[in-house]
Each structure stands twice: as C-alpha cells, then as structure tokens.
Scaffold this motif. Sequence first.
Motif, short mmCIF file in Angstrom:
data_model
loop_
_atom_site.label_atom_id
_atom_site.label_comp_id
_atom_site.label_asym_id
_atom_site.label_seq_id
_atom_site.Cartn_x
_atom_site.Cartn_y
_atom_site.Cartn_z
N GLY A 6 0.82 -1.20 0.00
CA GLY A 6 0.00 0.00 0.00
C GLY A 6 0.85 1.25 0.00
N HIS A 184 -8.25 -7.89 -7.05
CA HIS A 184 -7.58 -6.72 -7.59
C HIS A 184 -7.84 -6.65 -9.10
N MET A 190 -6.76 -7.95 -2.87
CA MET A 190 -6.47 -6.69 -2.20
C MET A 190 -7.49 -6.50 -1.08
N ASN A 202 -7.07 0.73 -4.90
CA ASN A 202 -6.52 -0.56 -5.33
C ASN A 202 -5.11 -0.77 -4.81
N ARG A 205 -2.41 -4.48 -1.77
CA ARG A 205 -2.37 -5.84 -2.29
C ARG A 205 -2.15 -6.83 -1.14
#
Length: 304
Positions: A6, A184, A190, A202, A205
């Motif tokens: 992130g 994702h 995600m 998004n 992950r």
Amino acid sequence: MGESPGSTDPEAGANQGGGLTRRRVIVTAAGLVVAATAVGVATQIPGWLDDEPTEEELAADRIFDANINEQGLSGYAKLIPDDNRQGLGYHLVPDPVGGGRQVARFTSRPGLTLGNEFPRSMVETEPIIKAAAHGNDNDVYFNGFSFYVLDGEFDRDTWITLYTGGYGPPSNGPSLLGLMLVQHPEGGLMFRMGDDPQLLGNDVRVPTGRWVGVIQAYKYAYASNGGWVEMWVNTDGPWQQVQINGENQPTLDVMRPNVTDGWYRNPSVPASFSRIGVYGNRTYEAFFATHRIARSFDAADPLR
C-alpha cells in the motif's frame, strides 16, 4: 502478483522499522506516555518513541491477547455461528509454514450463517472497544492480527471479510473498520475497508501463501470527538503505512458521515467488540495466528 502493501509513509523505514526500533504510543496533553491503567488524562494523537519496550511493558499495554498457540480459541467470548470450541468451522492446526506453533483455521461453508445467507466462521472478543462515556479515559486502540490466505482466484463479485476492528455502535450496520478481501483489477487479492472501494483504492495488495500482519490504530469516535484511524500492513519485512481516503490519519467521518456518534456520548449504548475469521458471499478458508488489542503499536504487533 504484486506484493506492494500500500501507500508508504516516506519516513516509514526510519520511524517504523518493523515495529522494533520505535514504538507508537498514546501521549497525554502533558507529553507523557499513557499506561494501560492511567486515568483522567486527555488523549492526543500517538507519537513515536525511540526506546525498545520490555516484555513487561508490552504485557501491561495489552488489553486483549488471543494467544492462539497456547490457548486455542478460549480467549474469545463468542464463536459465530456456534459456541463449540473445536469442530464446525474452527480447527486448531499446525502453522502451514512450519515452526511448530498452533494456529486457527477458519472454514466457512453453506449452513454456517447468522442472520443472513452468507457463510461465516468467526470469533468475537468481549465488548472492549470503549469510549470515555463507558469509563475509558484513553480510548485509542491498536488492533493487530496476522493471517494467511491460500492461492486461488476470486471472481469480480467475491468478497470475504477477515476482520472487524469495532463491531456494533457507533456504526449502524457494517463495521467502519472492517477489512475484506476482494479481487484486484490486475488479478490477485487486495483489501477493501468499511465496504467502501474509495477508502483504500486498489493500493493494498494481499499476497497469498505467507503470513501477513495488519495493525489498525483508531479512536473510535467521529471528528467532533476527535475520532481518527491509521493502518499499517506487513507482507514481508518492515511495516508500511497505508493511506485511507488519501490520508495517513483520516477522521472516521469520511467513512460513515451519516451515522451519529451517540455511542461516544451516551454511556447506556453498549461498547463494541472485535472479530476475526471468514465471512462472505462464498465458502472460504483462512488461517489466523495472532490477534492483539493494545495501547501501543509494539504491544499490538502480531508478528513479534
């Protein structure tokens, strides 16, 4: 699949260092560290300290420690949807990566439901997420957990909730802090937070086939009462701060603006609790090793 945890605080490497060299703590208006038993102090945004806490300090800062390896699921007040401590959707198994410890495997399947048709297998703490109205003077919490999910593709509509930081009031419905797995856009998994695609975008992950750590820090109130939330994720190495709604520390108003904060002001409204497990619109399996709620980052660190 990419493994970026992130958005990263540019000072994360120096300040967070895996949660081992600096610790996030509650600071009073006078600038002092607040112990778990302290009363009558005004809470400010937590700050970083340079010293490494002792085991005694960590234990004193912890409000809840599931300690699954030693006590299984007995630390939880409630198992959902059934109170059996072994069987149904809950099993104690060896760590899938080895090492000799015991972890919890949660398996949801049709029939394991509660109030709706979605399968679930979750455990719940006592109602320990409290505000000042409930007699809690330092209502900042660090909530950490570690999980392991298996390889497997989600379709576009799949969602699986793994965690709720505070379930119940002041939220009128789904948890403001809940984290769910979704697909994702580029494949893989995600996190989505609070059932709102905009909060994390998004960026967060979630790799499969390895242990992942998450820590949320929050004051579970609205902006008028100083409410805010922060989050860090650890997929392999140092902790990385995640931006929520484009900020490191947004107010909770951005997450549910039309819900009142009567819980914060009214002592007659019940306190909230935290959950881990699996719950979603399809059957799923996940492993959990640690769940801690504490007054400091290090005491909540599920990877220590």
